[in-house]
Design a protein around this motif. Structure first.
Motif, short mmCIF file in Angstrom:
data_model
loop_
_atom_site.label_atom_id
_atom_site.label_comp_id
_atom_site.label_asym_id
_atom_site.label_seq_id
_atom_site.Cartn_x
_atom_site.Cartn_y
_atom_site.Cartn_z
N GLU A 109 -52.44 48.27 -69.75
CA GLU A 109 -53.67 48.62 -70.46
C GLU A 109 -53.36 49.41 -71.73
O GLU A 109 -54.04 49.26 -72.74
CB GLU A 109 -54.60 49.40 -69.54
N LEU A 110 -52.31 50.23 -71.70
CA LEU A 110 -51.88 50.94 -72.90
C LEU A 110 -51.40 49.95 -73.95
O LEU A 110 -51.74 50.07 -75.14
CB LEU A 110 -50.77 51.94 -72.55
N GLU A 149 -61.06 56.26 -74.46
CA GLU A 149 -60.06 55.19 -74.33
C GLU A 149 -58.88 55.67 -73.49
O GLU A 149 -58.41 54.95 -72.60
CB GLU A 149 -59.56 54.75 -75.71
N ILE A 150 -58.43 56.87 -73.76
CA ILE A 150 -57.28 57.41 -73.03
C ILE A 150 -57.62 57.58 -71.55
O ILE A 150 -56.83 57.24 -70.68
CB ILE A 150 -56.84 58.75 -73.65
N THR A 154 -47.53 52.75 -63.41
CA THR A 154 -48.51 53.84 -63.52
C THR A 154 -47.78 55.18 -63.46
O THR A 154 -46.59 55.25 -63.17
CB THR A 154 -49.55 53.80 -62.38
N LYS A 163 -59.58 55.94 -69.73
CA LYS A 163 -59.76 54.66 -69.03
C LYS A 163 -58.43 53.96 -68.73
O LYS A 163 -58.41 52.99 -67.98
CB LYS A 163 -60.64 53.72 -69.86
N LEU A 164 -57.34 54.42 -69.32
CA LEU A 164 -56.05 53.77 -69.12
C LEU A 164 -55.59 53.93 -67.68
O LEU A 164 -55.53 55.04 -67.16
CB LEU A 164 -54.99 54.34 -70.07
N LEU A 178 -54.35 48.33 -75.56
CA LEU A 178 -55.01 49.25 -76.47
C LEU A 178 -54.24 49.36 -77.79
O LEU A 178 -54.84 49.37 -78.87
CB LEU A 178 -55.16 50.63 -75.82
#
Length: 110
Positions: free
Chosen positions: A70-71, A61-62, A30, A64-65, A74
């Motif tokens: 998760e990236l 979308e960005i 992170t 929520k990362l 996506l």
């Protein structure tokens, strides 16, 4: 495109952006784990990813990362064969801020 290829390309982007060739990406990594990953570098990272992979992400979308995993997911969704194969934009693009109306102009231009 498979996850290992995405991680390899992302690793190079992270090394360049954060000037840290020792940085190792993992699914759980992170912003808190990376020195210098502030809001400005987050924007730079997203723009670099979009350019490198030829994708566009919506603001939702960005936002929520939560981590690199998760990236990667996506990116996988947006560069999947079904998203590339028929020339149609991925559904996430249609739910973003630049939707096209039936005349082909941007909805934000109306």
């Amino acid at each position: 495109m498979q996850s290992p290829e995405i991680y390899a390309r992302l690793t190079q982007l992270f090394h360049d952006l954060f000037d840290d060739p020792e940085l190792i990406l993992s699914a759980t990594l992170t912003a808190k784990d990376v020195d210098g990953w502030d809001s400005l570098n987050h924007v730079r990272l997203v723009l670099s990813v979009q350019k490198a992979f030829g994708v566009r992400f919506s603001a939702s979308e960005i936002s929520k990362l939560g981590n690199v995993g998760e990236l990667v997911q996506l990116i996988e969704i947006n560069v999947s064969p079904s998203a590339q194969g028929d020339g149609a934009p991925h559904p996430s693009v249609l739910h973003g801020t630049r939707r096209e109306n039936q005349s082909g102009s941007n909805a934000s231009d109306e």
